[in-house]
Write a protein that holds these residues in place. Structure first.
Motif, mmCIF file in Angstrom:
data_model
loop_
_atom_site.group_PDB
_atom_site.id
_atom_site.type_symbol
_atom_site.label_atom_id
_atom_site.label_comp_id
_atom_site.label_asym_id
_atom_site.label_seq_id
_atom_site.Cartn_x
_atom_site.Cartn_y
_atom_site.Cartn_z
ATOM 1 N N ASP A 115 0.817 -1.209 0.000
ATOM 2 C CA ASP A 115 0.000 0.000 0.000
ATOM 3 C C ASP A 115 0.858 1.270 0.000
ATOM 4 O OD1 ASP A 115 -2.934 0.995 0.422
ATOM 5 O OD2 ASP A 115 -1.748 2.121 1.882
ATOM 6 N N ALA A 116 1.895 1.306 0.802
ATOM 7 C CA ALA A 116 2.743 2.503 0.868
ATOM 8 C C ALA A 116 3.468 2.744 -0.456
ATOM 9 C CB ALA A 116 3.750 2.365 2.011
ATOM 10 N N GLU A 117 3.815 1.663 -1.160
ATOM 11 C CA GLU A 117 4.484 1.816 -2.459
ATOM 12 C C GLU A 117 3.519 2.421 -3.475
ATOM 13 O OE1 GLU A 117 7.638 1.294 -2.265
ATOM 14 O OE2 GLU A 117 7.275 0.508 -0.232
ATOM 15 N N HIS A 118 2.253 1.999 -3.432
ATOM 16 C CA HIS A 118 1.266 2.568 -4.348
ATOM 17 C C HIS A 118 1.033 4.047 -4.048
ATOM 18 C CE1 HIS A 118 0.816 -1.521 -5.434
ATOM 19 N NE2 HIS A 118 0.024 -1.875 -4.456
ATOM 20 N N GLU A 119 1.000 4.405 -2.771
ATOM 21 C CA GLU A 119 0.864 5.809 -2.389
ATOM 22 C C GLU A 119 2.023 6.621 -2.962
ATOM 23 O OE1 GLU A 119 -1.293 7.616 -0.799
ATOM 24 O OE2 GLU A 119 -2.489 6.372 0.569
ATOM 25 N N ARG A 120 3.214 6.083 -2.811
ATOM 26 C CA ARG A 120 4.403 6.793 -3.287
ATOM 27 C C ARG A 120 4.372 6.999 -4.795
ATOM 28 N NH1 ARG A 120 9.064 5.103 -5.309
ATOM 29 N NH2 ARG A 120 8.586 2.896 -4.913
ATOM 30 N N LEU A 121 3.773 6.061 -5.521
ATOM 31 C CA LEU A 121 3.689 6.150 -6.976
ATOM 32 C C LEU A 121 2.494 6.961 -7.460
ATOM 33 C CD1 LEU A 121 4.646 2.446 -7.774
ATOM 34 C CD2 LEU A 121 6.025 4.460 -8.308
ATOM 35 N N GLY A 122 1.701 7.490 -6.508
ATOM 36 C CA GLY A 122 0.582 8.341 -6.875
ATOM 37 C C GLY A 122 -0.635 7.612 -7.389
ATOM 38 N N TRP A 178 -10.821 -4.702 -0.308
ATOM 39 C CA TRP A 178 -9.399 -4.349 -0.319
ATOM 40 C C TRP A 178 -9.205 -2.958 -0.910
ATOM 41 C CZ3 TRP A 178 -5.141 -7.456 1.166
ATOM 42 C CH2 TRP A 178 -5.467 -8.755 1.569
ATOM 43 N N ARG A 179 -8.240 -2.227 -0.397
ATOM 44 C CA ARG A 179 -7.847 -0.946 -0.967
ATOM 45 C C ARG A 179 -6.796 -1.236 -2.042
ATOM 46 N NH1 ARG A 179 -4.035 3.575 0.563
ATOM 47 N NH2 ARG A 179 -5.113 5.528 0.062
ATOM 48 N N MET A 180 -7.237 -1.150 -3.296
ATOM 49 C CA MET A 180 -6.383 -1.567 -4.405
ATOM 50 C C MET A 180 -6.137 -0.421 -5.387
ATOM 51 S SD MET A 180 -5.643 -4.713 -3.803
ATOM 52 C CE MET A 180 -4.904 -5.152 -5.376
ATOM 53 N N PRO A 181 -4.945 -0.389 -5.990
ATOM 54 C CA PRO A 181 -4.662 0.636 -7.002
ATOM 55 C C PRO A 181 -5.431 0.333 -8.286
ATOM 56 C CG PRO A 181 -2.831 -0.898 -6.847
ATOM 57 C CD PRO A 181 -3.783 -1.266 -5.750
ATOM 58 N N VAL A 182 -6.262 1.275 -8.709
ATOM 59 C CA VAL A 182 -7.012 1.075 -9.945
ATOM 60 C C VAL A 182 -6.220 1.596 -11.144
ATOM 61 C CG1 VAL A 182 -8.316 3.266 -9.768
ATOM 62 C CG2 VAL A 182 -9.276 1.303 -11.012
ATOM 63 N N ARG A 183 -5.402 2.612 -10.895
ATOM 64 C CA ARG A 183 -4.497 3.137 -11.944
ATOM 65 C C ARG A 183 -3.445 3.990 -11.265
ATOM 66 N NH1 ARG A 183 -9.126 5.742 -12.254
ATOM 67 N NH2 ARG A 183 -9.888 4.393 -13.931
ATOM 68 N N TYR A 184 -2.345 4.201 -11.955
ATOM 69 C CA TYR A 184 -1.297 5.088 -11.470
ATOM 70 C C TYR A 184 -1.274 6.389 -12.265
ATOM 71 C CZ TYR A 184 0.222 0.873 -9.096
ATOM 72 O OH TYR A 184 0.250 -0.250 -8.308
ATOM 73 N N ASP A 185 -1.540 6.283 -13.533
ATOM 74 C CA ASP A 185 -1.535 7.457 -14.397
ATOM 75 C C ASP A 185 -2.664 7.357 -15.404
ATOM 76 O OD1 ASP A 185 -0.961 9.673 -15.877
ATOM 77 O OD2 ASP A 185 0.861 8.895 -16.793
ATOM 78 N N PRO A 204 7.483 -5.531 -0.293
ATOM 79 C CA PRO A 204 7.967 -4.214 -0.724
ATOM 80 C C PRO A 204 9.358 -4.256 -1.354
ATOM 81 C CG PRO A 204 6.911 -4.046 1.421
ATOM 82 C CD PRO A 204 7.059 -5.517 1.123
ATOM 83 N N ALA A 205 10.260 -5.036 -0.767
ATOM 84 C CA ALA A 205 11.613 -5.124 -1.326
ATOM 85 C C ALA A 205 11.587 -5.763 -2.713
ATOM 86 C CB ALA A 205 12.517 -5.923 -0.393
ATOM 87 N N LEU A 206 10.762 -6.795 -2.896
ATOM 88 C CA LEU A 206 10.666 -7.446 -4.197
ATOM 89 C C LEU A 206 10.050 -6.494 -5.222
ATOM 90 C CD1 LEU A 206 10.944 -9.979 -5.958
ATOM 91 C CD2 LEU A 206 8.668 -10.677 -5.157
ATOM 92 N N TRP A 207 8.979 -5.805 -4.852
ATOM 93 C CA TRP A 207 8.323 -4.840 -5.739
ATOM 94 C C TRP A 207 9.326 -3.799 -6.241
ATOM 95 C CZ3 TRP A 207 3.434 -3.857 -7.815
ATOM 96 C CH2 TRP A 207 3.184 -2.554 -8.247
ATOM 97 N N ASN A 208 10.075 -3.217 -5.312
ATOM 98 C CA ASN A 208 11.012 -2.150 -5.683
ATOM 99 C C ASN A 208 12.185 -2.673 -6.495
ATOM 100 O OD1 ASN A 208 9.775 0.261 -4.604
ATOM 101 N ND2 ASN A 208 10.150 -0.593 -2.579
ATOM 102 N N LEU A 250 9.055 -0.947 -18.168
ATOM 103 C CA LEU A 250 8.069 -1.510 -17.233
ATOM 104 C C LEU A 250 7.258 -0.386 -16.597
ATOM 105 C CD1 LEU A 250 7.174 -4.072 -15.442
ATOM 106 C CD2 LEU A 250 8.801 -3.163 -13.774
ATOM 107 N N HIS A 251 5.938 -0.568 -16.523
ATOM 108 C CA HIS A 251 5.045 0.392 -15.877
ATOM 109 C C HIS A 251 4.310 -0.292 -14.744
ATOM 110 C CE1 HIS A 251 4.534 3.809 -18.969
ATOM 111 N NE2 HIS A 251 5.533 3.064 -19.394
ATOM 112 N N PRO A 252 4.140 0.360 -13.588
ATOM 113 C CA PRO A 252 3.182 -0.173 -12.614
ATOM 114 C C PRO A 252 1.794 -0.104 -13.231
ATOM 115 C CG PRO A 252 3.913 2.018 -11.961
ATOM 116 C CD PRO A 252 4.757 1.615 -13.131
ATOM 117 N N ALA A 253 0.974 -1.113 -12.971
ATOM 118 C CA ALA A 253 -0.328 -1.214 -13.637
ATOM 119 C C ALA A 253 -1.409 -1.553 -12.617
ATOM 120 C CB ALA A 253 -0.278 -2.272 -14.738
#
Length: 370
Positions: free
Chosen positions: A13-20, A29-36, A213-217, A228-231
């Motif tokens: 969750d904190a990584e998604h926050e950091r990526l906006g 669940w609180r899930m990222p629907v998009r980053y950009d 988090p370490a694997l994601w980053n 690669l784009h976060p999706a």
């Protein structure tokens, strides 16, 4: 959406926050629907690679001498026939033949399996699987709360993994589709599976929550040179629909049987399982309505719930999923329609917000990678 303390947060969750990221409530669940941009993320997966957080999925482990037998009883597929290191798509069916969930089962050893279920059904599925395993010599454990899942999907996904960990190169050379193998990436132990839900080559990495988090980053940094784009979940839905893949709650429900959904191939009627007798009887007759692909023209897409109309304007079906395809540039949909109208090339219409639009029955998938 704004933060909601009632929603479950993934370890990322904190990584998604950091990526906006923009967030949504998905199955609690609180899930990222998009980053950009939904379109940019969709095209990244089709042309290079996308990075997904799928930690909301559920994981249930079967361990014991009768693990295979227990799963043969619990699920519609014959899991005892799956070899170690391979995976199988299967169904959890109700006694009346309805689909309670679709899932993927990995055979990790002769006596060990990992069952991966949809987030919206995770708690119910775990309880049902535990109940169905009673009487078998097997331990069934819900591992969902301690397991994270990260996916790298797209034609350059092998390059991303090799950049993140050169030591996995030999695994990637031999790892087949719907197969898995333990691996270590940047010192982190994972189950590396060549599976996915996008229609592209790709991988799903199961990892302990605390290492997510370490694997994601690590993957995000390694993917920089491979576009690669976060999706988020929005593009995951358009990708799976282009690939003709069913979504539970849309194409599959407790009121849907596997034959109508075009999943006869995953039902093993030569062994006993919960729902077998009902499904064996249903298999004797063709379903009145079947799941079909529809392709339209223009830019207006028929969404879930839209009515499918015959040549005379009478209702002949209902759309379960629909979108303007980012890859193909035309409206596409999955719909249950009268079986007699399901032949490829049949011309139909869809009521799109009060306006009748032309659609044609199409073969599935709508998109298939080269």
């Amino acid at each position: 959406m704004t933060a909601n303390d009632d929603l479950v947060r993934t370890p990322l969750d904190a990584e998604h926050e950091r990526l906006g990221a923009t967030f949504t409530d998905f199955a609690g669940w609180r899930m990222p629907v998009r980053y950009d941009s939904d379109l940019a993320e969709h095209h990244a997966v089709r042309n290079s690679a996308g990075l997904f957080d799928l930690s909301h999925m559920g994981e249930v482990e079967f361990v014991g001498p009768q693990a295979a037998e227990a799963l043969d009883h619990a699920l519609a597929g014959k899991l005892s026939a799956v070899t170690v290191g391979r995976a199988k798509y299967s169904l959890l069916c109700a006694p009346d033949g309805g689909v309670l969930d679709d899932l993927v089962v990995y055979r990790l050893a002769d006596d060990r399996f990992l069952v991966v279920v949809n987030a919206s059904n995770a708690a119910q599925d775990a309880a049902e699987l535990i109940s169905r395993a009673k009487g078998f010599d097997v331990d069934v454990t819900d591992r969902s709360a301690e397991t994270a899942l990260i996916a790298v999907q797209g034609p350059r996904s092998p390059d991303v993994l090799r950049s993140a960990e050169p030591g996995v190169a030999s695994i990637l050379e031999s790892l087949r589709y719907y197969a898995s193998e333990p691996a270590t990436i940047a010192g982190i132990d994972v189950l590396l599976a060549r599976t996915g839900y996008t229609g592209e080559d790709g991988f799903e990495l199961y990892v302990a929550d605390e290492h997510a988090p370490a694997l994601w980053n690590t993957l995000l940094a390694a993917g920089g040179q491979h576009a690669l784009h976060p999706a988020g979940l929005a593009c995951r839905d358009t990708l799976r629909l282009e690939a003709g893949m069913a979504l539970y709650g849309h194409e599959l429900t407790a009121g849907t049987n596997p034959f109508a959904a075009g999943l006869r191939r995953v039902v093993a009627l030569d062994k006993e399982f919960v729902g077998h007798d009902t499904l064996a009887a249903l298999a004797e007759d063709e379903p009145a309505r079947v799941l079909a692909g529809l392709t339209g023209t223009g830019r207006r897409a028929g969404r879930a719930g839209a009515t499918v109309l015959g040549a005379d304007g009478a209702p002949v079906g209902v759309v379960t999923s629909g979108v303007l395809s980012p890859t193909l540039g035309v409206p596409i949909a999955l719909a249950y329609i009268d079986r007699g109208l399901s032949e490829v090339g049949t011309e139909l219409r869809v009521d799109v917000r009060g306006r009748s639009q032309p659609y044609t029955v199409s073969s599935l998938p709508f998109y298939q990678r080269a």
